[in-house]
Design a protein around this motif. Structure first.
Motif, PDB file in Angstrom:
ATOM      1  N   ASN A  14       3.337  24.909 -40.048  1.00 48.90           N
ATOM      2  CA  ASN A  14       2.017  25.481 -40.275  1.00 48.90           C
ATOM      3  C   ASN A  14       0.740  25.286 -39.072  1.00 48.90           C
ATOM      4  OD1 ASN A  14       3.126  26.240 -42.918  1.00 48.90           O
ATOM      5  ND2 ASN A  14       2.076  24.547 -44.101  1.00 48.90           N
ATOM      6  N   ASP A  20       3.643  29.101 -42.419  1.00 50.81           N
ATOM      7  CA  ASP A  20       5.109  29.421 -42.527  1.00 50.81           C
ATOM      8  C   ASP A  20       5.619  30.126 -41.026  1.00 50.81           C
ATOM      9  OD1 ASP A  20       6.068  28.410 -44.827  1.00 50.81           O
ATOM     10  OD2 ASP A  20       6.427  30.634 -45.599  1.00 50.81           O
ATOM     11  N   ASP A 147       9.187  27.270 -39.481  1.00 49.79           N
ATOM     12  CA  ASP A 147       8.091  26.592 -38.953  1.00 49.79           C
ATOM     13  C   ASP A 147       8.638  25.049 -38.389  1.00 49.79           C
ATOM     14  OD1 ASP A 147       7.821  26.737 -41.649  1.00 49.79           O
ATOM     15  OD2 ASP A 147       5.615  26.033 -41.367  1.00 49.79           O
ATOM     16  N   ARG A 194       5.106  24.198 -52.603  1.00 49.18           N
ATOM     17  CA  ARG A 194       5.035  25.775 -52.407  1.00 49.18           C
ATOM     18  C   ARG A 194       4.707  26.482 -53.951  1.00 49.18           C
ATOM     19  NH1 ARG A 194       6.864  27.226 -47.570  1.00 49.18           N
ATOM     20  NH2 ARG A 194       7.353  29.482 -48.033  1.00 49.18           N
ATOM     21  N   ARG A 241      -3.252  22.101 -52.009  1.00 48.00           N
ATOM     22  CA  ARG A 241      -2.291  21.163 -51.670  1.00 48.00           C
ATOM     23  C   ARG A 241      -3.055  19.621 -51.383  1.00 48.00           C
ATOM     24  NH1 ARG A 241       2.532  23.650 -47.435  1.00 48.00           N
ATOM     25  NH2 ARG A 241       3.480  24.529 -49.174  1.00 48.00           N
TER      26      ARG A 241
HETATM   27  N1  HSE Z   1       5.577  26.180 -43.961  1.00 52.90           N
HETATM   28  C1  HSE Z   1       6.252  25.032 -44.975  1.00 52.90           C
HETATM   29  C2  HSE Z   1       5.371  25.089 -46.106  1.00 52.90           C
HETATM   30  C3  HSE Z   1       6.478  23.944 -44.066  1.00 52.90           C
HETATM   31  O1  HSE Z   1       4.202  24.766 -45.900  1.00 52.90           O
HETATM   32  O2  HSE Z   1       5.645  25.090 -47.344  1.00 52.90           O
HETATM   33  C4  HSE Z   1       7.115  22.711 -45.309  1.00 52.90           C
HETATM   34  O3  HSE Z   1       8.307  22.830 -44.934  1.00 52.90           O
END
Ligand code: HSE
Length: 318
Positions: A14, A20, A147, A194, A241
């Motif tokens: 990211n 992603d 990513d 996620r 998050r």
């Molecule tokens: N792009 C992914 C996410 C990276 O942020 O969920 C984690 O694997």
């Protein structure tokens, strides 16, 4: 008997502004190997041995290990392509913590595929291997995203294209930037991180995301590092998050008040990163994060650069 060894580095998914679609490989400046290693040797039947600091945290049983799934997938693709194949014994040196946000599963996947491909004299090109790596990453995290696997495999700062014919392109990196990473020691599952994200993004955030990514890519090509750093904010994942990350707000505040040009969550966390253009300030941020963001004995911190090379292989015998 031939043995092939591949090392695959940790990575930041990211990079705050490219959910992603943007990822960076990591190489600690002190020369520490921060990544998994896979060895492949000719054998009469398939076996998998796991060693390394975090091997005890892997799901029990070779059948449940991602490296076994990589082998099965590679074998299937070899058969489909009409290539001769044979069984191998594999060893995974699990050096990266699981659920750390450092691209731990990607590192195992990339090391496995890269070692297998090298062992069988490179039957697949980079793009074909990347597609396989993305598929396996998707099996673990619940959705295909490149990513971590792309920067881990190819090195540098990689931007995903959404085009299977050329999965990723390399962006210029800022040679003066240090990337301080700190893993807190707790585990956050990517699929759980996620699942807490909203299924739809507000129009204002969508516009910000597009503007930031466009400006960032332009700024890197133009060599305008101040402009590049100014758009490194995460409007997609960090607001949700960070609730999973104890001490996140304090870590961000300290880093940004003490020379950080940008600060964010590495992948799905709990690792955080700070960008800094001064070695002493980077080391001071690293020390503070080590003392204040780390939660247990599994945690660590490193000052890193973005390496030009990602996975590297070596034939060790034969
Ligand atoms: N792009 C992914 C996410 C990276 O942020 O969920 C984690 O694997």
């Amino acid at each position: 008997m031939k043995t092939t060894r591949a090392y695959a580095p940790a990575s930041i998914g990211n990079v705050s502004l490219g959910f992603d679609v943007l990822g960076a490989a990591l190489a600690p400046v002190d020369g520490t190997e921060l990544g998994d290693v896979v060895e492949v040797s000719d054998a009469a039947e398939f076996t998998l041995t796991c060693t390394g600091a975090f091997a005890h945290k892997l799901p029990p049983g070779a059948d449940n290990n991602i490296v076994t799934l990589c082998y099965a997938h590679f074998f299937e693709e070899m058969v489909k392509a009409g290539k001769e194949t044979h069984h191998v014994a594999m060893t995974l040196h699990k050096n990266l913590p699981i659920g750390s946000g450092l691209g731990s599963s990607a590192s195992s996947i990339v090391a496995a595929f890269h070692a297998l491909n090298a062992h069988f004299d490179c039957p697949f090109d980079e793009n074909a291997l990347l597609l396989m790596m993305g598929e396996l990453e998707g099996q673990i995290s619940g959705s295909i995203h490149y990513d971590n696997v792309a920067p881990c495999y190819l090195g540098g700062l990689t931007l995903m294209t959404g085009n299977d014919a050329k999965v990723t392109v390399q962006l210029p990196t800022v040679k003066s930037w240090y990337w301080v990473v700190c893993y807190s020691g707790i585990s956050v599952s990517t699929s759980a991180a996620r699942n807490i994200l909203p299924k739809e993004v507000a129009m204002a955030d969508t516009l910000t995301f597009g503007r930031q990514l466009g400006v960032f890519v332009h700024a890197l090509h133009a060599g305008d590092t101040d402009l590049a750093a100014s758009v490194m904010q995460d409007v997609i994942a960090e607001p949700y998050r960070k609730s999973l990350l104890p001490g996140f707000d304090d870590a961000r505040a300290f880093s940004m008040e003490n020379g950080g040009l940008a600060f964010g969550i590495s992948g799905s966390g709990p690792t955080v990163f700070a960008v800094c253009d001064d070695a002493d300030k980077a080391e001071a941020i690293r020390e503070w994060l080590q003392a204040n963001y780390v939660q247990n004995e599994d945690g660590f911190s490193h000052v890193c650069r973005i390496p030009e090379k990602g996975a590297v292989e070596q034939q060790v015998k034969g």
